[in-house]
Scaffold this motif. Structure first.
Motif, mmCIF file in Angstrom:
data_model
loop_
_atom_site.group_PDB
_atom_site.id
_atom_site.type_symbol
_atom_site.label_atom_id
_atom_site.label_comp_id
_atom_site.label_asym_id
_atom_site.label_seq_id
_atom_site.Cartn_x
_atom_site.Cartn_y
_atom_site.Cartn_z
ATOM 1 N N THR A 29 0.406 -0.949 0.377
ATOM 2 C CA THR A 29 0.261 0.168 -0.073
ATOM 3 C C THR A 29 1.005 1.081 -0.492
ATOM 4 O O THR A 29 2.272 1.458 0.352
ATOM 5 N N VAL A 30 0.560 2.070 -0.357
ATOM 6 C CA VAL A 30 1.240 4.023 -0.727
ATOM 7 C C VAL A 30 1.087 4.353 1.247
ATOM 8 O O VAL A 30 2.396 4.859 0.946
ATOM 9 N N GLU A 31 0.358 3.906 1.941
ATOM 10 C CA GLU A 31 0.919 3.573 3.861
ATOM 11 C C GLU A 31 1.597 2.961 3.971
ATOM 12 O O GLU A 31 2.970 3.604 4.765
ATOM 13 N N ALA B 139 -2.137 -3.835 9.432
ATOM 14 C CA ALA B 139 -1.212 -3.099 9.649
ATOM 15 C C ALA B 139 -0.694 -2.442 11.620
ATOM 16 O O ALA B 139 -2.042 -2.394 12.147
ATOM 17 N N PRO B 140 -0.035 -2.068 11.639
ATOM 18 C CA PRO B 140 -0.172 -1.698 12.910
ATOM 19 C C PRO B 140 -0.696 -0.456 13.630
ATOM 20 O O PRO B 140 -1.313 0.474 12.942
ATOM 21 N N ILE B 141 -0.784 -0.529 15.419
ATOM 22 C CA ILE B 141 -1.439 0.874 15.895
ATOM 23 C C ILE B 141 -0.627 1.789 16.842
ATOM 24 O O ILE B 141 0.408 1.508 17.969
ATOM 25 N N ILE B 142 0.082 2.633 15.519
ATOM 26 C CA ILE B 142 0.612 4.101 16.208
ATOM 27 C C ILE B 142 -0.065 5.014 16.588
ATOM 28 O O ILE B 142 -0.208 5.639 15.579
ATOM 29 N N GLY B 143 0.485 5.845 17.986
ATOM 30 C CA GLY B 143 -0.219 6.751 17.524
ATOM 31 C C GLY B 143 -0.568 7.280 19.397
ATOM 32 O O GLY B 143 -0.703 5.940 20.474
ATOM 33 N N PHE C 239 -9.879 2.977 13.610
ATOM 34 C CA PHE C 239 -11.189 1.407 13.132
ATOM 35 C C PHE C 239 -12.854 2.458 13.770
ATOM 36 O O PHE C 239 -13.498 1.780 13.053
ATOM 37 N N ARG C 240 -12.649 3.111 14.724
ATOM 38 C CA ARG C 240 -13.985 3.601 14.915
ATOM 39 C C ARG C 240 -14.816 4.572 13.572
ATOM 40 O O ARG C 240 -15.338 4.481 13.115
ATOM 41 N N GLN C 241 -13.406 4.544 12.486
ATOM 42 C CA GLN C 241 -13.440 5.632 11.562
ATOM 43 C C GLN C 241 -13.967 5.070 9.937
ATOM 44 O O GLN C 241 -14.877 5.455 9.412
ATOM 45 N N GLY C 242 -13.925 3.912 10.639
ATOM 46 C CA GLY C 242 -13.699 3.220 9.676
ATOM 47 C C GLY C 242 -12.548 3.003 8.094
ATOM 48 O O GLY C 242 -13.158 2.408 6.876
ATOM 49 N N ARG C 243 -11.730 3.960 8.536
ATOM 50 C CA ARG C 243 -10.541 4.059 7.550
ATOM 51 C C ARG C 243 -9.105 2.802 8.022
ATOM 52 O O ARG C 243 -8.580 3.327 7.587
ATOM 53 N N LEU C 244 -9.715 1.301 7.126
ATOM 54 C CA LEU C 244 -8.828 0.554 7.393
ATOM 55 C C LEU C 244 -7.159 0.679 6.319
ATOM 56 O O LEU C 244 -7.795 1.107 5.210
ATOM 57 N N VAL C 245 -6.399 0.224 6.884
ATOM 58 C CA VAL C 245 -5.040 0.437 5.849
ATOM 59 C C VAL C 245 -5.043 -1.008 4.360
ATOM 60 O O VAL C 245 -5.349 -0.480 3.587
ATOM 61 N N GLY C 246 -5.326 -1.791 4.612
ATOM 62 C CA GLY C 246 -5.885 -2.843 3.891
ATOM 63 C C GLY C 246 -4.341 -3.008 3.271
ATOM 64 O O GLY C 246 -3.873 -3.509 2.112
ATOM 65 N N GLU C 247 -3.342 -3.837 4.398
ATOM 66 C CA GLU C 247 -2.054 -4.758 4.220
ATOM 67 C C GLU C 247 -1.861 -5.801 4.095
ATOM 68 O O GLU C 247 -0.988 -6.356 3.775
#
Lengths: 404, 91
Positions: free
Chosen positions: A73-75, A334-338, A388-396
């Motif tokens: 992915t681009v991310e 994908a990881p969870i960072i923040g 995840f709450r916003q439904g913006r998953l990365v898809g790696e």
């Protein structure tokens, strides 16, 4: 000259103080990298690393030490590429040999959908400046003569994604190198100091309880793998993580014959030969959630079966040992960072699944910038806990599930 | 560690005969808001201890059932048919 032969402690012991600017839970490669960049680039030196075992006893010392940045992915691609570049400079930067061998990395495809997947990755990689291309059986045979690329194989090899900068590193050396550098910068490393609880009030972590006493910190960071859900729940932060074991094994040594990392997602196996001549073989994650570190016979059989599909000539080879680590799998691989959404001084660097080791330097550098400045660097934004709450998953998923 | 699961229909069998279905969670009401559904979809307790979870006996009776298993030791305390559990709103 005498100095060369004296044993010196690479990191000192300390009494636990009642207050730190930053307390990091977990002194694996992620916690150490975060502490290193906090101290080196942001002048934050009142940092404590709280480790329940010895340094590198968790996933930092259990992975198969493969490095690469040819994600999908681009991310993901620029994020992993940052770490690969930092690993390339690491021996010089830390003054400590981490034995990084950029021997090249091949991901095999055995069917049409596999080839299509590799093509997407090759195109995305090239657009983002990562050295990665598709090669076909004639070139694969030339690069890796030991590999069975005949059309008579059960799962014939149709193509491979060739990633020359990928390779193998000594994972313990990375942990020790960072620990030594952290100590020199004034960071306190506390092994055998288990975090047992946290007290939160007014949306902040007020106290951290450990087996060696309590402390308070301006920022508390969860850098654990395998205990990510447990530690975050101490701060009242639920996570979208399911923990699975992942097993690997190492064989008796052979003369050098395999000079690349070979990965097959179809066969759920990855193989490389170490400098000592042993083969390191990794499996996919176990098919059920567990925190068990015990190896299983079915997984050993699977690793052997699929390795022999690729290298039939290894049929008489004996296994020396087998082990397991635990992987925190997120819904989008994908990881969870923040920073936690509802606890203002609680940061997380978790959910690293099967790809955490190769991303540690970049992840630590970016997370340190977020903690020190309060602003998330652009490369970190896609991995924010709120996605995840916003439904913006990365898809790696296509690149990360088993393809180390 | 490999282990046995006492299938409520077939008796104790190897875990490799089963498909793991994840921890048992209560489904939100149909009219629940998006946040509740997002949490149901993604968030897990991921307990390091005993949890109630779904299993499917794919190489046996081909039925879904639930089991209570310790996720650190993999010891399965019991397995049961969900419809036989009174007062359990698992579906």
């Amino acid at each position: 000259m005498d100095e060369l032969f004296q044993s010196r402690r690479m990191w000192r012991r300390h009494e636990l103080k009642p207050h730190y600017d930053v307390a990091i839970v977990g002194a694996g490669v992620h916690g150490l990298a975060t502490a290193y960049y906090l101290a080196k680039e942001h002048g934050v030196r009142k940092v404590a690393l709280l480790e329940k075992g010895y340094l590198g006893c968790g996933s930092s010392g259990r992975n198969t030490a493969i490095l690469r940045s040819n994600y999908r992915t681009v991310e993901g691609i620029p994020f992993y590429e940052l770490s690969l570049k930092l690993y390339e400079q690491m021996s010089a930067e830390l003054g400590w040999n981490v034995l990084f061998s950029q021997c090249g990395h091949l991901t095999l495809a055995h069917n049409d959908s596999g080839v299509a997947g590799l093509r997407v990755r090759a195109e995305n990689n090239q657009l983002l400046g990562v050295d990665s291309r598709i090669i076909y059986p004639a070139e694969i045979r030339r690069l890796v003569p030991a590999l069975d690329v005949s059309s008579g194989a059960h799962w014939p090899i149709l193509a491979a994604l060739y990633h020359p900068p990928g390779g193998i590193i000594r994972h313990d050396a990375v942990v020790w190198g960072y620990a030594r550098a952290c100590d020199a910068l004034g960071v306190e490393i506390h092994p055998f100091t288990e975090v047992t609880g946290m007290e939160t009030a007014r949306g902040r972590v007020e106290r951290v309880r450990t087996t060696r006493g309590d402390l308070a910190a301006g920022a508390v960071v969860n850098c654990t793998a395998g205990w990510a859900s447990t530690v975050s729940q101490m701060a009242g932060v639920p996570l979208p993580i399911v923990t699975h074991p992942l097993q690997a094994c190492v064989t008796e040594p052979l003369k050098p014959f395999l000079h690349h990392v070979i990965v097959s997602a179809t066969l759920h196996v990855y193989v490389n030969q170490t400098d000592k001549g042993e083969l390191v073989i990794g499996a996919e994650i176990d098919p059920y959630q567990s925190y068990s570190f015990r190896g299983t016979l079915p997984t050993l059989e699977q690793m052997a079966t699929y390795t022999l599909e690729l290298f039939p000539q290894l049929h008489g080879l004996r296994v020396l040992r087998q082990w397991a680590g635990v992987c925190d799998i997120t819904p989008d691989f994908a990881p969870i960072i923040g920073r936690a959404e509802d606890v203002v001084n609680f940061y997380m660097d978790v959910g690293w699944g099967t790809y955490g080791f190769k991303a540690a330097p970049g992840s630590g550098k970016l997370l340190a910038a977020l903690i020190a400045t309060g602003r998330a660097p652009e490369l970190l934004e896609p991995f924010a806990p709120g996605r995840f709450r916003q439904g913006r998953l990365v898809g790696e998923k296509a690149a990360a599930a088993v393809s180390h | 560690m490999s282990f046995l699961i006492p299938c409520p229909h077939c008796g104790p069998r190897s875990v490799y005969e089963f498909r793991f279905g994840g921890e048992a969670r209560k489904r939100p009401a149909p009219e629940a808001d998006a946040a509740a559904w997002a949490e149901y979809l993604h968030v897990r307790r991921n307990a390091a201890g005993v949890q109630t979870e779904w299993w499917f006996h794919r190489a046996g009776c081909r039925q879904w059932f639930q089991a209570e298993r310790h996720t650190v030791t993999n010891h399965v305390r019991r397995a049961f048919r969900v419809e036989e559990e009174t007062g359990r709103d698992a579906l």
